[in-house]
Design a protein around this motif. Structure first.
Motif, PDB file in Angstrom:
ATOM      1  N   GLU A 208       0.810  -1.228   0.000  1.00 36.96           N
ATOM      2  CA  GLU A 208       0.000   0.000   0.000  1.00 36.96           C
ATOM      3  C   GLU A 208       0.838   1.271   0.000  1.00 36.96           C
ATOM      4  OE1 GLU A 208      -0.261  -2.625   2.083  1.00 36.96           O
ATOM      5  OE2 GLU A 208      -0.788  -1.961   4.131  1.00 36.96           O
ATOM      6  N   ASP A 209       2.148   1.142   0.136  1.00 36.55           N
ATOM      7  CA  ASP A 209       3.035   2.297   0.012  1.00 36.55           C
ATOM      8  C   ASP A 209       3.356   2.609  -1.449  1.00 36.55           C
ATOM      9  OD1 ASP A 209       4.791   1.071   2.882  1.00 36.55           O
ATOM     10  OD2 ASP A 209       3.374   2.752   2.818  1.00 36.55           O
ATOM     11  N   THR A 210       2.926   1.748  -2.353  1.00 39.89           N
ATOM     12  CA  THR A 210       3.176   1.977  -3.772  1.00 39.89           C
ATOM     13  C   THR A 210       2.529   3.284  -4.213  1.00 39.89           C
ATOM     14  OG1 THR A 210       3.342  -0.374  -4.290  1.00 39.89           O
ATOM     15  CG2 THR A 210       2.717   1.105  -6.094  1.00 39.89           C
ATOM     16  N   SER A 211       3.350   4.199  -4.716  1.00 36.34           N
ATOM     17  CA  SER A 211       2.886   5.535  -5.101  1.00 36.34           C
ATOM     18  C   SER A 211       3.999   6.251  -5.835  1.00 36.34           C
ATOM     19  CB  SER A 211       2.538   6.376  -3.861  1.00 36.34           C
ATOM     20  OG  SER A 211       1.397   5.932  -3.200  1.00 36.34           O
ATOM     21  N   VAL A 212       3.635   7.371  -6.423  1.00 37.54           N
ATOM     22  CA  VAL A 212       4.632   8.349  -6.841  1.00 37.54           C
ATOM     23  C   VAL A 212       4.847   9.284  -5.652  1.00 37.54           C
ATOM     24  CG1 VAL A 212       5.213  10.204  -8.423  1.00 37.54           C
ATOM     25  CG2 VAL A 212       3.959   8.197  -9.255  1.00 37.54           C
ATOM     26  N   TYR A 213       6.100   9.449  -5.268  1.00 35.23           N
ATOM     27  CA  TYR A 213       6.438  10.282  -4.117  1.00 35.23           C
ATOM     28  C   TYR A 213       6.995  11.618  -4.593  1.00 35.23           C
ATOM     29  CZ  TYR A 213       5.667   6.446  -0.901  1.00 35.23           C
ATOM     30  OH  TYR A 213       5.076   5.457  -0.155  1.00 35.23           O
ATOM     31  N   TYR A 214       6.475  12.684  -3.997  1.00 32.19           N
ATOM     32  CA  TYR A 214       6.858  14.033  -4.347  1.00 32.19           C
ATOM     33  C   TYR A 214       7.453  14.738  -3.130  1.00 32.19           C
ATOM     34  CZ  TYR A 214       3.619  13.322  -8.256  1.00 32.19           C
ATOM     35  OH  TYR A 214       2.964  12.827  -9.351  1.00 32.19           O
ATOM     36  N   CYS A 215       8.499  15.522  -3.359  1.00 32.10           N
ATOM     37  CA  CYS A 215       8.972  16.404  -2.304  1.00 32.10           C
ATOM     38  C   CYS A 215       8.527  17.826  -2.634  1.00 32.10           C
ATOM     39  CB  CYS A 215      10.489  16.332  -2.137  1.00 32.10           C
ATOM     40  SG  CYS A 215      11.462  16.813  -3.577  1.00 32.10           S
ATOM     41  N   ALA A 216       8.398  18.624  -1.594  1.00 35.98           N
ATOM     42  CA  ALA A 216       7.933  19.994  -1.747  1.00 35.98           C
ATOM     43  C   ALA A 216       8.646  20.876  -0.731  1.00 35.98           C
ATOM     44  CB  ALA A 216       6.421  20.060  -1.560  1.00 35.98           C
ATOM     45  N   ALA A 217       8.747  22.162  -1.049  1.00 32.57           N
ATOM     46  CA  ALA A 217       9.437  23.098  -0.164  1.00 32.57           C
ATOM     47  C   ALA A 217       8.609  24.357   0.019  1.00 32.57           C
ATOM     48  CB  ALA A 217      10.815  23.452  -0.735  1.00 32.57           C
ATOM     49  N   LYS A 218       8.700  24.893   1.229  1.00 31.48           N
ATOM     50  CA  LYS A 218       7.975  26.124   1.557  1.00 31.48           C
ATOM     51  C   LYS A 218       8.891  27.036   2.370  1.00 31.48           C
ATOM     52  CE  LYS A 218       4.461  28.046   4.556  1.00 31.48           C
ATOM     53  NZ  LYS A 218       4.249  29.207   3.698  1.00 31.48           N
TER      54      LYS A 218
END
Length: 125
Positions: free
Chosen positions: A88-98
């Motif tokens: 269930e961890d299968t995904s596209v992972y994105y990083c983001a910055a603020k």
């Protein structure tokens, strides 16, 4: 500004991966960082977040105790160590910055200014 996510791949259930998010074009140490993921057919969801100096972190309940977010400001890079991976961890992972003016972490997509392109993690049973 560019965020480059990398480190995704295919692993079996129970395995580990470490994702990296390399930042350029910004003063990385002044930015909070978050990781999000999006599984096929689902909305993007929050995974983990870290303050600008790494003194505080926050995790989604689904990954708490298995994932660890960290950062190396000298290297302009954030990491997501993922252990005990599940299908269930299968995904596209994105990083983001603020950009942050104080030591805060952020958990909502709309709070982030910059996004990486995503890296695919596939966990097989």
């Amino acid at each position: 500004v560019q965020l480059q996510a990398s480190g995704g791949g295919s692993v079996q259930s129970g395995g580990s991966l470490r994702l990296s998010c390399a930042a350029s074009g910004l003063t990385f140490s002044s930015y909070a960082v978050g990781w999000f993921r999006q599984a096929p057919g689902k909305e993007r969801e929050f995974v983990a977040a870290i303050t600008w100096n790494g003194d505080s972190t926050h995790y989604a309940d689904s990954v708490k105790g298995r994932f660890t977010i960290s950062r190396d400001n000298a290297m302009n890079t954030a990491y997501l160590q993922m252990n005990s991976l599940k299908p269930e961890d299968t995904s596209v992972y994105y990083c983001a910055a603020k950009g942050a003016f104080r030591s805060f972490y952020y958990t909502r997509e709309y709070e982030y200014s910059y996004w990486g392109q995503g890296t695919l993690v596939t966990v097989s049973s």
